[in-house]
Write a protein that holds these residues in place. Sequence first.
Motif: not given
Length: 428
Positions: A212-241
């Motif tokens: 079991v692996i805990g989530g990483y604490s990213f700095k929100s200032g590092d987030f971009k509108k596009e890039g190589k990696y998408q950061v999966i946040r709480m709002g992106n997760v629903r049951p099975g989706i």
Amino acid sequence: MKQGWEIKKLGEVSEILNGGTPKTNITEYWDSDIHWITPADLGKLRKPTVDDTPRKITRLGLEKSSAKLFPINSVVLSTRAPIGHLAINEVPMSTNQGCRGIIPSKKLDTWYLFYFLKKNVELLDSLGTGATFKELSTKSLSGVEIPIPPLPEQQRIVSILDKCFVAIDKAKANAEQNLKNAKELFESYLQGVFEKLFDERERKNISEVAKVIGGYSFKSGDFKKEGKYQVIRMGNVRPGIIRENESPVFIDELDEKALSKALLIPKDVIITQTGTKNKRDYGFTVIIEKENYLLNQRIAAIRFSKEFLPEFFLYFSWTNIFKDQYFANETGTVGQGNVGIRAITDSQVPSIPLKEQQTIVRQLDALRAETQKLEAVYQKKIADLEELKKSILQKAFAGELRSPEGAVSANDGYSPSKKENKKSPERV
């Protein structure tokens, strides 16, 4: 426009009254016998008429608020937050400043006016102005043009609409019940499968079959509108989706140390760890199927050994058996609930041979696919019935409405236990 019909502005054929709110800290203004309603109250109504309100004011409160008392058979319309909730009052009533009372003249049938406004909610909303929230002014509302046929024709139109909408609403209620039945069919079978396994077979802690692996604490200032990696946040997760398009954020570059902690790999199961306390509105699980996802904080990843199918656990995580274990460790304030990593590692899962896991997953996949087909049918039927309402209203105010005989079958729809009924509502 049909012969004998006129186009009038709403202000020419009705009186529009404003609402108001007495000062809430003066007890003499409240809890008496004058009904008083808000946009939020209108939005909770289960029928198009209203004969009672959650709050009431005094005669003095009415006077001090500068609100007006609407006579019975007025149309009460919310004009902000949001624009467009409607009801006909069956008792004298006042409102807060977020509503207007529209009193039709003798040339205008109340229910005809109600249906006209119902048809034109989008138009009313488009006339609203304001930066924080839109509000429909009395001036703009007064300027809305309404087609006015002779009163007997208005009453004929209302009679047809009443009959059609009763049938449509009944058909919609049947479809909604069938949709609920379809969902419950899968959930009941799923629960039964795992209750039997959990009671009769060996159990293991998740820590024995997975990392079991805990989530990483990213700095929100590092987030971009596009890039190589998408950061999966709480709002992106629903049951099975994974909802990739829900406020997506990206990181283009990440050092190797952070990447090794945060990078998800296909077949990881992730689970959300924060929500509303005592609501169980989190603990959502989904299997990662793509590369280049990063795991944000307050979401955990469960990486199973080769002897344990992630799909088997995914189905198990949707049962009350798992949820009862998971939420037994909930902490936090009244508003926010949190579950830590230990709640995951210490939860028990049925431990059965891999081939048996595969068989159960295939069976559940097949049933889930069938129930999803049923759900899609019912959801489309519900959407079609709403479109039918719009079509009928459009015809009503264009003078094209005919007799409703045979328009809609109240039994339209079907039960999961019966064969599909191919017959669809015939348009009026």
